[in-house]
Design a protein around this motif. Structure first.
Motif, PDB file in Angstrom:
ATOM      1  N   GLY A 195       1.934  -4.875   3.255  1.00  0.00           N
ATOM      2  CA  GLY A 195       1.073  -4.416   3.377  1.00  0.00           C
ATOM      3  C   GLY A 195       0.413  -5.455   2.823  1.00  0.00           C
ATOM      4  N   GLY A 196      -0.886  -3.965   2.439  1.00  0.00           N
ATOM      5  CA  GLY A 196      -2.051  -4.441   1.769  1.00  0.00           C
ATOM      6  C   GLY A 196      -1.680  -4.108  -0.138  1.00  0.00           C
ATOM      7  N   THR A 197      -2.404  -3.447  -0.825  1.00  0.00           N
ATOM      8  CA  THR A 197      -2.162  -3.380  -1.778  1.00  0.00           C
ATOM      9  C   THR A 197      -3.085  -1.890  -2.672  1.00  0.00           C
ATOM     10  N   ASP A 220       1.176  -0.993   0.143  1.00  0.00           N
ATOM     11  CA  ASP A 220      -0.426  -0.160   0.031  1.00  0.00           C
ATOM     12  C   ASP A 220       0.945   1.654  -0.350  1.00  0.00           C
ATOM     13  N   GLY A 221       2.147   0.894  -0.126  1.00  0.00           N
ATOM     14  CA  GLY A 221       3.600   2.440   0.059  1.00  0.00           C
ATOM     15  C   GLY A 221       4.091   1.198  -1.039  1.00  0.00           C
ATOM     16  N   HIS A 222       4.962   2.722  -1.519  1.00  0.00           N
ATOM     17  CA  HIS A 222       6.179   1.917  -2.481  1.00  0.00           C
ATOM     18  C   HIS A 222       7.778   2.349  -1.900  1.00  0.00           C
ATOM     19  N   GLY A 223       8.712   1.835  -2.833  1.00  0.00           N
ATOM     20  CA  GLY A 223       9.973   1.777  -2.605  1.00  0.00           C
ATOM     21  C   GLY A 223      10.574   1.539  -3.614  1.00  0.00           C
ATOM     22  N   TYR A 224      11.985   2.794  -3.870  1.00  0.00           N
ATOM     23  CA  TYR A 224      12.843   2.634  -5.127  1.00  0.00           C
ATOM     24  C   TYR A 224      13.909   1.228  -4.916  1.00  0.00           C
ATOM     25  N   VAL A 225      13.971   0.366  -5.333  1.00  0.00           N
ATOM     26  CA  VAL A 225      14.848  -0.707  -4.732  1.00  0.00           C
ATOM     27  C   VAL A 225      16.495  -0.158  -5.494  1.00  0.00           C
ATOM     28  N   GLY A 226      16.322   0.110  -7.161  1.00  0.00           N
ATOM     29  CA  GLY A 226      17.681   0.609  -7.063  1.00  0.00           C
ATOM     30  C   GLY A 226      17.426  -0.093  -8.954  1.00  0.00           C
TER      31      GLY A 226
END
Length: 238
Positions: free
Chosen positions: A103-105, A72-78
């Motif tokens: 989390g959720g989606t 339900d959030g996001h993250g830039y991995v690389g």
């Protein structure tokens, strides 16, 4: 399987589709919601990332794959690349304490992050081009135009439908203004009819569902990533 062999299998799929790769940016957004835990721990996500990288190596001039994860959030991995792909998921995602997990989606936040990355003033590509163009107030717009000339292929892998339908559809509609295509790949047996219906009505989106990833044939998975619909779209970008 080695990246060399995966790239060769990608070339086979491209030949079957009858397309020559158009220089493009390639982004991967992969679900890290709670229901995906088993796929991560079983190494299935690592296998998917490797095959997405093989696709990127045929389209991206730098042979790089920009990787995001989302719940339900996001993250830039690389960036994933051929010489660092081994154990990429374990090293860069599962052991990364800065990445929100399980989390959720929601689809909109990660799609908005991808758009900002490539087209916004704060985006990596835009920032680099902005320096070349000089003036601060003109850099963002010039960078947007320059980057926008190159097609963007977004691969979004998910096993469940989202909780942010209105915002998601609005975000996807905004991508029509760009030379961007979103390939949704549903995995598992969840009901993804909503996502399929949205992709069906969008000219720059496609959907395919893979019920079982364990033991899936490489060409079948690569064929889902390079779908017939995407193949028609990318051919028009040449």
């Amino acid at each position: 399987m080695s990246m060399i062999n995966l790239v060769k299998k990608t070339e086979i799929v491209l030949a079957k589709r009858g397309i020559t790769p158009v220089p493009s940016q390639v982004a991967l957004a992969i679900d890290i919601s709670g229901s995906m835990r088993d796929e991560y721990q079983a190494g299935i996500v690592q296998a998917v990332v490797e095959r997405c990288l093989a696709v990127a190596m045929k389209f991206d001039s730098d042979q790089l794959l920009d990787v995001w994860v989302f719940d339900d959030g996001h993250g830039y991995v690389g960036q994933a690349k051929g010489d660092t792909i081994d154990h990429f998921v374990s090293r860069e995602i599962l052991k990364n304490k800065n990445i929100k997990k399980w989390g959720g989606t929601a689809y909109a936040p990660v799609l908005e992050s991808i758009q900002a990355h490539y087209y916004g003033k704060e985006g990596k590509k835009a920032g680099m081009l902005g320096k070349l163009f000089g003036a601060k107030d003109k850099a963002g717009e010039a960078a947007k135009q320059a980057v926008g000339e190159m097609p963007l292929m977004i691969l979004l892998i998910t096993d469940g439908e989202n909780m942010d339908r209105d915002l998601f559809e609005s975000t996807l509609t905004n991508l029509r203004k760009r030379r961007a295509y979103v390939q949704f790949v549903g995995i598992g047996n969840s009901d993804l009819s909503y996502l399929e219906a949205v992709a069906e009505k969008e000219p720059n989106a496609g959907f395919v569902q893979l019920r079982q990833l364990r033991g899936i044939d490489d060409e079948q998975l690569l064929g889902a990533l390079i779908s017939p619909e995407f193949s028609k779209w990318i051919a028009k970008q040449a």
